[in-house]
Design a protein around this motif. Structure first.
Motif, PDB file in Angstrom:
ATOM      1  N   PRO A  60       0.822  -1.299  -0.043  1.00 17.49           N
ATOM      2  CA  PRO A  60      -0.042  -0.084  -0.042  1.00 17.49           C
ATOM      3  C   PRO A  60       0.745   1.384   0.032  1.00 17.49           C
ATOM      4  N   HIS A  63       0.809   3.024  -3.333  1.00 18.03           N
ATOM      5  CA  HIS A  63      -0.390   3.435  -3.953  1.00 18.03           C
ATOM      6  C   HIS A  63      -0.751   4.810  -3.834  1.00 18.03           C
ATOM      7  N   ARG A  64       0.161   5.504  -3.117  1.00 27.04           N
ATOM      8  CA  ARG A  64      -0.235   6.749  -3.019  1.00 27.04           C
ATOM      9  C   ARG A  64       0.526   7.677  -4.011  1.00 27.04           C
TER      10      ARG A  64
END
Ligand SMILES: *Cc1c(COP(=O)(O)O)cnc(C)c1O
Length: 386
Positions: A60, A63-64
């Protein structure tokens, strides 16, 4: 009525349109098309790179929004790769900028330096974004013909003083698309002198730096004395690692030029997907023996196609680098009609040279992006129609 901007209207016409349409029609009719038209590797991306992407995509943290200027890890991997390939030191903080494919950087760069009416010196035939990026930035391309008589190098002496005065940028691309030509040290030395004297920025496009044969090895302009004051160089993982769809490359060279491009891009995009950046790190820092396998594959295909065409009496050049074979048509044959005939009569797609600019008239380009078997089939078909 919707009226397009003058800039959009000023873009060169897309001459491959008719060929594209005819190709689609032929495919829809179920004809067995051999596509030598596109410069896109047919082999898959090496597995270790895909695995690096898959791992990174699960995290994750990736994912930014990515950092605009690229991950420090990627910039340092590029710096290390560059040092081992060209023996040139680059400062990863200031002299390297990752890109969403090199095309994006090449097309955006002129926005940083052109004012309305400024010229760029553009080789012709050429990769289309040199002209497109110039026009979209409000500039005008001044064409430098690439002629067989001058080994497809621009003749800098022939550029008139008025054009030199108005020009801000000169585009250079060796190993060259579409001609397959390569630059020599003498040309690079003269080019740097010419650029410094005329206060020009050199954009050097090295998309094909790793696709070379027969003991030849392309050099970077940044290896040459004085280059650091004038050069921004564009690199791409697309052709080198069979990663055209992934969109990753970089610009490097003079820190002011790199910073100016970063400034343009900070208003347009928000960086490269971090998982793709980490896959690029894997590609650049992994074992490079895969590159030699690719070179061997393309060299075999090149010899198959060039030898075969020569046997049929065609004037095909054997490139020392790139995966393009540049073929001279007999005098007065129009390249677009010839390509249309090849498709109509032999189900073969080739690219008319004039699609890369008016000085490409009289040539067609074939890409080494099908297997040797298919290439032999193409040669059989050509023999039948000639
Ligand atoms: C394929 C190619 C590129 C690479 O473009 P990407 O955007 O990195 O995929 C750049 N320059 C030339 C001349 C090319 O043929």
């Amino acid at each position: 009525m919707l009226k397009l901007s003058k800039k959009i209207q000023g873009l060169p016409p897309y001459l491959f349109l008719e060929i594209d349409k005819a190709k689609r029609r032929a495919r829809a009719e179920g004809r067995d098309i051999i596509d030598l038209g596109i410069g896109d590797p047919d082999q898959p991306t090496p597995k270790f790179i895909i695995e690096a992407l898959a791992r990174a995509a699960m995290d994750p943290a990736n994912h930014r929004y990515a950092l605009d200027q690229g991950m420090p890890l990627l910039r340092s991997a590029i710096g290390d790769w560059y040092k081992s390939r060209f023996n040139v030191d680059l400062n990863p903080e200031t002299e390297i900028l990752p890109l969403i494919g090199s095309k994006e950087g090449i097309a955006h760069f002129p926005l940083a330096f052109l004012n309305p009416g400024d010229l760029t010196l553009v080789p012709d035939p050429c990769y289309p974004p040199y002209k497109g990026g110039t026009i979209l930035a409000g500039g005008r391309p001044y064409l430098m013909p690439l002629l067989a008589a001058n080994d497809f190098l621009p003749d800098l002496k022939k550029i008139p003083l008025a054009a030199r005065k108005k020009a801000r940028i000169i585009f250079i691309n060796y190993p060259n698309n579409p001609t397959g030509a390569c630059a020599n040290d003498k040309f690079y030395t003269e080019l740097i002198e010419f650029a410094v004297k005329n206060k020009l920025i050199i954009i050097s496009d090295l998309a094909y730096s790793e696709m070379f044969y027969d003991g030849y090895r392309p050099r970077s302009l940044l290896e040459f004395p004085g280059a650091r004051q004038a050069v921004i160089e564009f690199h791409s993982l697309s052709k080198t690692y069979n990663m055209t769809g992934w969109r990753v490359g970089w610009a490097c060279g003079n820190p002011q030029l790199v910073a100016a491009l970063a400034k343009v891009k900070s208003n347009i995009d928000s960086g490269i997907f971090s998982a793709v950046q980490l896959a690029a790190v894997a590609a650049l820092s992994g074992k490079q023996d895969y590159l030699q396998e690719m070179r061997d594959l393309y060299r075999q295909r090149r010899d198959c196609l060039v030898d075969g065409l020569k046997c049929l009496g065609w004037e095909a050049m054997r490139p020392k680098a790139t995966f393009y074979v540049w073929i001279k048509l007999s005098a007065k044959v129009d390249a677009i009609s010839f390509a249309a005939h090849l498709l109509q009569a032999a189900d073969i797609v080739a690219t008319p040279g004039v699609g890369f600019g008016r000085w490409g008239q009289g040539y067609i380009r074939m890409a080494l992006t099908v297997s040797e078997d298919r290439m032999k089939e193409a040669l059989r078909r050509i023999k039948k129609i000639s």
